[in-house]
Scaffold this motif. Structure first.
Motif, mmCIF file in Angstrom:
data_model
loop_
_atom_site.group_PDB
_atom_site.id
_atom_site.type_symbol
_atom_site.label_atom_id
_atom_site.label_comp_id
_atom_site.label_asym_id
_atom_site.label_seq_id
_atom_site.Cartn_x
_atom_site.Cartn_y
_atom_site.Cartn_z
ATOM 1 N N ARG A 31 0.857 -1.182 0.000
ATOM 2 C CA ARG A 31 0.000 0.000 0.000
ATOM 3 C C ARG A 31 0.892 1.230 0.000
ATOM 4 N N ARG A 32 0.694 2.049 -1.000
ATOM 5 C CA ARG A 32 1.480 3.272 -1.128
ATOM 6 C C ARG A 32 0.563 4.471 -1.016
ATOM 7 N N PHE A 33 1.150 5.554 -0.596
ATOM 8 C CA PHE A 33 0.412 6.802 -0.566
ATOM 9 C C PHE A 33 0.232 7.254 -2.002
ATOM 10 N N PRO A 34 -0.981 7.476 -2.469
ATOM 11 C CA PRO A 34 -1.190 7.827 -3.874
ATOM 12 C C PRO A 34 -0.461 9.116 -4.250
ATOM 13 N N ARG A 35 0.161 9.105 -5.393
ATOM 14 C CA ARG A 35 0.956 10.260 -5.828
ATOM 15 C C ARG A 35 0.109 11.500 -6.030
ATOM 16 N N ARG A 36 -1.131 11.319 -6.430
ATOM 17 C CA ARG A 36 -1.965 12.509 -6.646
ATOM 18 C C ARG A 36 -2.174 13.252 -5.332
ATOM 19 N N TYR A 37 -2.255 12.533 -4.227
ATOM 20 C CA TYR A 37 -2.386 13.199 -2.937
ATOM 21 C C TYR A 37 -1.084 13.894 -2.560
ATOM 22 N N LEU A 38 0.040 13.278 -2.875
ATOM 23 C CA LEU A 38 1.327 13.892 -2.579
ATOM 24 C C LEU A 38 1.492 15.193 -3.361
ATOM 25 N N ARG A 39 1.115 15.178 -4.626
ATOM 26 C CA ARG A 39 1.189 16.409 -5.429
ATOM 27 C C ARG A 39 0.270 17.481 -4.855
ATOM 28 N N ALA A 40 -0.910 17.087 -4.475
ATOM 29 C CA ALA A 40 -1.858 18.054 -3.925
ATOM 30 C C ALA A 40 -1.337 18.653 -2.625
ATOM 31 N N ILE A 41 -0.716 17.838 -1.799
ATOM 32 C CA ILE A 41 -0.150 18.332 -0.541
ATOM 33 C C ILE A 41 0.979 19.319 -0.818
ATOM 34 N N CYS A 42 1.820 19.019 -1.805
ATOM 35 C CA CYS A 42 2.916 19.931 -2.161
ATOM 36 C C CYS A 42 2.380 21.266 -2.675
ATOM 37 N N VAL A 43 1.362 21.226 -3.508
ATOM 38 C CA VAL A 43 0.778 22.463 -4.041
ATOM 39 C C VAL A 43 0.174 23.285 -2.914
#
Length: 118
Positions: A31-43
């Motif tokens: 189970r990985r943290f979805p990349r789309r959430y990581l991008r959203a958090i960075c933005v």
């Protein structure tokens, strides 16, 4: 009946051996943290940092934007119209003040010695 039991037990042995030595990609889905959430958090983090910079700035928003644009070097400070600038004014960065006199991005005057070039 005995043959069938041997087949089942050998199948289970093989299955357990496969699962013991399987790599994480083969044995189970990690189970990985979805990349789309990581991008959203960075933005969101970048936007909040910029918002905080505007909130705590002592200058109006447009002047703050020009001050941040003048950060890389004196050419950018001249381009946005903040050079030369005194200490405490927008556009002043200590790295732009070479002689430490409190004025950043002073106009550069070239003096050519006419005898030197003969």
């Amino acid at each position: 009946m005995r043959k069938k039991r041997d087949n089942i037990s050998s199948f289970r042995r093989a299955q357990s051996a496969r699962s013991k030595w399987a790599t994480p990609q083969q044995g189970y889905r990690r189970r990985r943290f979805p990349r789309r959430y990581l991008r959203a958090i960075c933005v969101v983090a970048i936007i909040s940092m910029l918002g905080w910079k505007f909130y705590v700035s002592q200058w109006p928003a447009w002047t703050t934007v020009r001050h941040m644009a003048a950060a890389p070097n004196c050419d950018f400070a001249r381009m946005v119209g903040l050079a030369p600038s005194n200490r405490g004014q927008p556009g002043y960065y200590p790295r732009h003040d070479r002689n430490q006199d409190g004025v950043a991005c002073e106009p550069f005057v070239r003096r050519f010695n006419s005898q030197r070039w003969r």
